[in-house]
Structure formats: structure tokens, C-alpha cells
Design an enzyme around this catalytic site. Structure first.
Site, mmCIF file in Angstrom:
data_model
loop_
_atom_site.group_PDB
_atom_site.id
_atom_site.type_symbol
_atom_site.label_atom_id
_atom_site.label_comp_id
_atom_site.label_asym_id
_atom_site.label_seq_id
_atom_site.Cartn_x
_atom_site.Cartn_y
_atom_site.Cartn_z
ATOM 1 N N GLU B 64 0.827 -1.210 0.000
ATOM 2 C CA GLU B 64 0.000 0.000 0.000
ATOM 3 C C GLU B 64 0.860 1.258 0.000
ATOM 4 O O GLU B 64 0.556 2.235 -0.666
ATOM 5 C CB GLU B 64 -0.927 0.013 1.218
ATOM 6 C CG GLU B 64 -2.073 -0.989 1.140
ATOM 7 C CD GLU B 64 -3.080 -0.636 0.046
ATOM 8 O OE1 GLU B 64 -3.088 0.519 -0.420
ATOM 9 O OE2 GLU B 64 -3.851 -1.533 -0.348
ATOM 10 N N GLU B 117 -3.720 12.440 -4.115
ATOM 11 C CA GLU B 117 -2.741 13.440 -3.755
ATOM 12 C C GLU B 117 -2.074 12.963 -2.468
ATOM 13 O O GLU B 117 -2.738 12.419 -1.595
ATOM 14 C CB GLU B 117 -3.508 14.717 -3.458
ATOM 15 C CG GLU B 117 -2.794 16.012 -3.670
ATOM 16 C CD GLU B 117 -3.732 17.169 -3.291
ATOM 17 O OE1 GLU B 117 -3.205 18.196 -2.849
ATOM 18 O OE2 GLU B 117 -4.955 17.025 -3.414
#
Lengths: 231, 231
Positions: B64, B117
Site C-alpha cells: 500500500e 494526492e
DNA sequence: CCAAAAGTGTTCAGGCTACACCCATGT
DNA sequence: ACATGGGTGTAGCCTGAACACTTTTGG
């Protein structure tokens, strides 16, 4: 129909490493249950079970402990989460583990609903364990040894009223080294966290020792001020 | 058809608290991503995602981190598991959290696939966070402060070559108190874990400082012998 | 030559370690 | 009376805290 994220959903259990102190044998004990269901039917294992949908992890740990061993009001803290694929042979199971400290007053345990049998074993030399429970026990021991030195959790392993010698034995057992009697007493009494009671030990064939209790209130006040307990 | 235990199966995620050091601003930073999916779409959150069926928890955390932030080779350790019912509004989700330390060399981050972002924020004063991520961040900070004192993990936040002043700043930032320069140097040099390099700091408008690196090998040897690092 | 940070020792106080004997109680 | 553990003080050492000036370098 309830919403469900489109990802893998594993089974989730909680397992508890329950420690107790055996002052007679000067040994740290761990509570194990004999599994009465497959897999590992008949093996010794940590008490534990599946997390229910509507309970928190802490609640699940408490519930399993009560169901499997009849124990209540033990000190409980989350330890680590084990989730390697293959640790359960049937299906992937994530296990959130806890470690628990039990006031040594009663080292008897009643097995109940879920488990066939519950018993105490040497924590340092346990029998072969189901799943990866040996690894979990090892991690719990490591945590206990580390934590006992800078947090007064040791008291959770003693009865509410205890003597300084019992407290010293506790630390000697957990830290696995002898401590000097005079230095130990000086140090723990200096913390101001031990309240002498108006009572003495009873039923011993020698001079009766002063009994103390741990001053939880004062400790909480001090630790908010950044006080660090150390042994 | 695969076997499945007849119990509740929750979704399981990993979330990472990634810390970085900003020596210029003398501040500890945490990396957050802006969620591009519901729930909490548009909010800042810890990088993380669902655990895949065939990967371990550690692997999931690493994956991740790379997917969401482009970061690799960071120091990673399991932190705590959060699983209160209701912490995700859609479905019960158990989150195994990690905390990560990133060598401060580059405090730039590229957002990638999963996240809209990624950016650095003050760890002490983060923006409002999705889910219970504020609680997770708090726990991570607590762990970092506690651990930095008795394990040499602080080095993971510095570039491989660093000056003693940088090391001191690091500890001052994490512990949130000033340290005495002479005493600090005496103490860390006495550990024998800092190797002086044949190099000096470059491009500074004052006397160039000696560069050091952390001696990982010696530390591992010593810690097997029960050595305890302390600051 | 000035500004900025690097580098360096000593003193003092408090805490840690090592160590041995008398006391109280029950049998 | 004896066996068993309870209870107590001191001296040396080491560690941690406080503290200020000189050196190097670039601008």
C-alpha cells in the site's frame, strides 16, 4: 442488503495470552485450553475465538476469556496481530492477540462451554501448541519483560494485599535475575506508590511481614504529570 | 468450494502512519493522502487499503505504501489494530495499523494510482482526518516517543550520513525538549554505534561538521548480548 | 572581520551497587 | 531453642546535569 466492500473478507479471531504467577514454584504460568474442535483437536492452545459482528476487539477478548476459562476482571492489553496466510490450515484467519495478567490469588480455573479443559503451564517451557500460538506466547513474554520495568503492571499479577518479598519475587521471576533485598525495598518504597496497611501476613511460621497495597490513584495522578515508574 | 468458518468475516485493511523529519522547520511530519473515493471522499487520511487474500499483513502494508506514495525501503513496524464497530460508516472494517519511518533525504512524494494526492503535514497539528485516523496518529506518536528512547530507531529518520547536531535536533523534536550539546555528544559517542566518516558536511556557510553513520552491524551484535540503547 | 555553527572538560549531586546482621514469630 | 524469613544502613562508584569558551569556515 447490507453494503460490503468488494475485497477479501477473512475470518478474525482474538486470542489471549493469560499470565499468572505461581509464587510457590517461583514460576510464571500461562493458561492454555485443550481444543475440543478441529483443527488441532486435542492440542493445547491459547484461549480465544471468533470476533462477533457487533462487539469491539477488546470486548471480544474479554468475552472469550470469560467463556473459556470463567475468568473475569483481569488486566487486558492488545499485543499484536498475526495474519500470515496459512497460519490456520482451513481458511485464512487474522488473529488479534491480547495479553492478560491475572491476580494470582486463585490459580484454579474452571473450563466451560467452548473448551474441553483449561490448565496452567510453565510460560517458559510450554507444551507444543496449536497454530502459531508458540510464536504468540513468545511475543507476549517479550512484551511482559519489557513493560514490567517501566510500567507498574506487575501488581496485576499479585493479590491486592502483598508483602515486599512477594513483590520482589515477582520481579525476579519476570526479569529472570536475582535482586538485592535492601536495594529493592529502598527503591520501591521511594516511589510512594505502596501503601502500608494496618495488617500483617497471617498463618506463617515466622515473623509476619507487613502488607502493602498498590496506590492506583496516586499512580494515575503522577503519570499524567509525566512520572515514569521504573524498577 | 473453499472452506469457510461459519462466523462473521469483516473487511480488513492496513493503514500506515508514515513519519518524516523536517530539519529545516524543526518538525515531525506525517504523510497523508487525499481520499478520492467515498466514504470521506476529499478528506485527508492515512495511506492504506484492503489486505489481499494471499499476502501477509506486513506485505500488505509495504504494498500500500508503494502504491499510494511511491515510497520504498522505509522502516515499518506494526502499531495496533483498530476494530470498533462503526469506525467505517459502510461496513465493519478492522484496520491493522503500521508506523513507518522515512529517511528524511527526500520529503517529496509522488502520488500514484490509488490516491488523488499525497502531502506532508505537521504530525503534532494535523488537519481533520477521515475515519478514526486521528486516534491512530496519536497512538503512533506515543509509540515513537516511547520507543525512540530505548531503541535506535531515530536513525531511520535521518539520511545515512548525518552530523551530531542533526541527530540532536531529531531527538529534541521527537522528545519535545531541548538537550545539552556536550552531554548529548558524550552519551551517543559512548555507545560506539556512530562511525565517523572521512567526510565533512558540504555547502554550509560555517565550519563544516563531521559526518557519521549508524553502525547497524555492531548494534545487532550488541543487542543480541542484551545491550540496551538509551538516550 | 563578522556571523554561524562545530567542537570540547570539569565539577557536583544524586542514584545504584555491594554487602551482613539482628529481630519477630511459630513450632 | 531453633528455624525461617522480615527488616534495616553505609560507603564507594558511576552516571547525569549544569555550564562557556575557542575553532573553523564562508561570505
Amino acid at each position: 442488503m447490507p453494503f460490503s466492500y468488494p475485497y477479501f473478507h477473512p475470518a478474525v479471531t482474538v486470542d489471549c495470552v493469560v499470565f499468572g504467577l505461581d509464587l510457590a514454584e517461583a514460576e510464571l504460568k500461562v493458561m492454555l485450553i485443550r481444543r475440543k474442535l478441529d483443527p488441532y483437536k486435542g492440542s493445547w492452545a491459547l484461549p480465544g475465538g471468533f470476533v462477533h459482528e457487533e462487539e469491539s476487539l477488546d470486548e471480544a477478548a474479554k468475552r472469550e476469556l470469560t467463556e473459556e476459562t470463567g475468568l473475569e476482571s483481569v488486566w487486558l492489553e492488545q499485543l499484536y496481530t498475526f495474519g500470515a496466510p496459512g497460519r490456520d490450515p482451513r481458511e485464512r484467519v487474522i488473529s488479534v492477540t491480547y495479553f492478560a495478567l491475572l491476580k494470582s490469588a486463585g490459580l484454579r480455573v474452571q473450563a466451560s462451554t467452548d473448551a474441553a479443559e483449561a490448565a496452567w503451564f510453565s510460560a517458559a517451557h510450554p507444551p507444543p501448541l496449536a497454530f502459531d500460538h508458540a510464536k504468540i506466547l513468545e511475543k507476549a513474554l517479550e512484551r511482559l519483560k519489557g513493560k514490567v520495568r517501566y510500567q507498574p503492571i506487575g501488581f496485576e499479577l499479585l493479590p491486592p494485599k502483598f508483602t515486599l518479598t512477594q513483590l520482589q519475587r515477582l520481579y525476579e521471576i519476570v526479569l529472570d535475575r536475582p535482586l538485592d533485598k535492601r536495594n529493592f525495598r529502598k527503591k520501591v518504597l521511594a516511589t510512594q506508590l505502596l501503601l502500608p496497611l494496618n495488617e500483617k501476613e497471617e498463618g506463617v511460621a515466622h515473623r509476619a511481614a507487613q502488607l502493602f497495597r498498590f496506590d492506583q490513584r496516586t499512580y494515575q495522578r503522577l503519570s499524567k504529570q509525566g512520572y515514569l515508574f521504573e524498577v
